[in-house]
Design an enzyme around this catalytic site. Structure first.
Site: not given
Length: 293
Positions: A236, A273
């Protein structure tokens, strides 16, 4: 309350047989001893490292993630990155159903990453076992689908929708608001008959870098609520600023991703994840050994 963790084990309940799960009085229970990896399999046109543009590439990627040690494969056909535009259910199903069917019988636990109840329902019929809803089960229809099919759900916090979630972000107390939302949604889901839930604070979804850091530092408060926690920070954008490489491409953020996910494991997260499953599996094994787990 949903079964969560004790000192040695995480569990998640299902209403139907699931690979690796054991039968219980009311269904089946999947158990694992320490934080493990959920592998990302995106079947979207902008996917370049986590699935591919078509089902064949996604299937090949999925099999590799299984070989690398993923406990669960999370299959998604609609981009939820900041600014992403929504797609219709038919397009999403055309992308994900061939992958789910192709993995049927593989021994993998399959998650469908979707906002749409109709997509979740069709995916569960096709062979998925778990629903990963980034909108946090706000839609009563999604709770009804999970309850009717006997599928647990990952409840994530997101303010707004992917197209708008990074605009005018404000919280009075991000930790209290996000964790309070997750706890309330978990209660709603379980009251509706959903057999089990995972809680995900939604790192990067309608949060500033400062909000993300606050949530990560407060993870012990979330894991203490008694539900298994899923944490997804893989590649991210906020990680680039933290690592000092703000211009770095997404695939160069794996080291930073690993640092955050090891922190999550130390705080009691049940699953992370991730894109790079192999590196995470190896690092989590080492950390578990160091902790004597």
């Amino acid at each position: 309350m949903n079964p969560a963790t004790d000192s040695a084990c995480f569990t998640l309940d299902f209403g139907f047989p699931v690979p690796g799960a054991a039968p219980t009085n009311g269904g089946w229970r999947l158990s694992w001893p320490t934080c493990l990896a959920m592998g990302i399999v995106n079947v979207t046109p902008d996917s370049f490292s986590d699935g591919g543009r078509d089902g064949e590439a996604a299937l090949k990627h999925a099999w590799q993630l299984l070989a690398d040690g993923a406990l669960i494969l999370d299959i998604g056909g609609e981009s939820t990155r900041p600014g992403a535009s929504p797609i219709d259910a038919a397009t999403e199903l055309d992308r994900v159903l061939p992958v789910i069917r192709g993995l049927s019988g593989s021994g993998a636990v399959l998650s469908i990453d979707t906002l749409k109840p109709e997509v979740a329902d069709a995916a569960l019929v096709a062979g998925a076992h778990l629903v990963n809803d980034v909108s946090g089960l706000r839609d009563p229809e999604m709770r009804a689908v999970c309850a009717a099919r006997g599928a647990p759900a990952a409840i994530m916090h997101m303010r707004g929708e992917p197209r708008t979630m990074q605009r005018e972000i404000h919280y009075d107390d991000v930790v209290a608001e996000v964790f309070g939302f997750l706890q309330a949604q978990a209660a709603l889901a379980l009251d509706a008959g959903v057999p089990g839930v995972l809680l995900d604070p939604g790192i990067g979804f309608g949060k500033t870098p400062a909000h993300n850091l606050a949530l990560l530092r407060a993870l012990p408060e979330l894991t203490a609520l008694g539900y298994p926690v899923l944490l997804g920070a893989s590649r991210k954008k906020f990680l680039a600023a933290l690592s000092g490489e703000p211009q770095a491409a997404a695939h160069t953020r794996d080291a930073a991703s690993l640092a955050v996910h090891l922190h999550a494991a130390r705080c009691g997260a049940a699953l992370v994840r991730v894109h790079d499953v192999r590196s995470h599996v190896l690092a989590l094994r080492v950390q578990s050994a160091l902790e004597g787990a």
